[in-house]
Write an enzyme that holds these catalytic residues in place. Sequence first.
Site, mmCIF file in Angstrom:
data_model
loop_
_atom_site.group_PDB
_atom_site.id
_atom_site.type_symbol
_atom_site.label_atom_id
_atom_site.label_comp_id
_atom_site.label_asym_id
_atom_site.label_seq_id
_atom_site.Cartn_x
_atom_site.Cartn_y
_atom_site.Cartn_z
ATOM 1 N N LYS A 1 0.671 -1.143 -0.107
ATOM 2 C CA LYS A 1 0.133 0.097 -0.020
ATOM 3 C C LYS A 1 0.887 1.377 -0.044
ATOM 4 O O LYS A 1 2.099 1.292 -0.381
ATOM 5 C CB LYS A 1 -0.870 -0.100 1.393
ATOM 6 N N SER B 1 -6.276 -9.581 6.453
ATOM 7 C CA SER B 1 -5.797 -10.085 7.807
ATOM 8 C C SER B 1 -5.101 -11.424 7.821
ATOM 9 O O SER B 1 -5.078 -12.104 8.813
ATOM 10 C CB SER B 1 -6.622 -9.918 8.773
ATOM 11 N N GLY C 1 -7.180 -5.250 6.694
ATOM 12 C CA GLY C 1 -6.807 -4.397 7.618
ATOM 13 C C GLY C 1 -7.573 -4.037 9.023
ATOM 14 O O GLY C 1 -7.353 -3.092 9.609
HETATM 15 C C1 PEP Z 1 -4.809 -6.219 1.345
HETATM 16 O O1 PEP Z 1 -4.235 -5.107 1.474
HETATM 17 O O2 PEP Z 1 -4.951 -6.603 0.403
HETATM 18 C C2 PEP Z 1 -4.861 -6.914 2.580
HETATM 19 C C3 PEP Z 1 -5.498 -7.899 2.542
HETATM 20 O O3 PEP Z 1 -4.721 -6.186 3.887
HETATM 21 P P1 PEP Z 1 -4.228 -6.903 5.326
HETATM 22 O O4 PEP Z 1 -3.556 -8.177 5.220
HETATM 23 O O5 PEP Z 1 -3.987 -5.868 6.112
HETATM 24 O O6 PEP Z 1 -5.897 -7.171 5.771
#
Ligand code: PEP
Length: 249
Positions: free
Chosen positions: A11, A213, A172
Amino acid sequence: MRKPIIAGNWKMNNTIAETEKLVTELIPMVADAKADVVICVPYTSIAKAVELTKGTNIHVGAENVHWAEKGAFTGEISANMLVELGVEYVVIGHSERRQYFGETDQTVNMRTKAALAHGLKPIICVGETLEEREGNLTEEVVVRQTVEAFKDIDANELANIVIAYEPVWAIGTGKTATSEQANDTIKIIRDTMAKLYGDKTAEEVVRIQYGGSMNPANVKELMAMPEIDGGLIGGASLVAEKFSQVVNY
Ligand code: PEP
């Protein structure tokens, strides 16, 4: 049969100096990985990431790509520009792009076609919001997003495309879909691909990741599910120790 693929999505994180530190730590930690390893990084980190990972098993991706060859699209990046830098993969249609930057099913399809035309490997994200899940719309949403994303895309491109099923409510948030929820929805996506391209192709060629996550504590259980071919990892991809534990699940 389908090789697992674990991809980090950084990101809007990491300066060039931070990229150097993280990638240098990561290289030896994932050197024996059985899965394909990808890091999708901000545009400003691409050159450094490509330089550092040369000759390693880590592949570098970008986080978006525009569909036009070039022109008056201030702030955008073309597939050509990414290829010139040595990028191999590109995330397309991430829920944050859909939510905050007006990404639609149609623009996902246009970006995907542009990426493929230049030899980039798209990681196409689909997934329902919490509201949609609670309204029993999960199937309708992921089927629509999948069908639209693959409009006019030839079967012989599928080996170069990864789908990431990312329930928006699990990104997230620290909330992970249960392994059954993830597996069931990925099965729906695979069945959709079977309708578009045939059972054999959907079963043997199409790789579908789970994202939301995913971390060292839950990766094993998720990856044990028959439909889950990998992960798209946000938060846990920013720490070498954590990302390597996911990669080496
Ligand atoms: C993502 O950004 O695609 C994602 C799955 O983030 P996270 O693992 O932080 O949930």
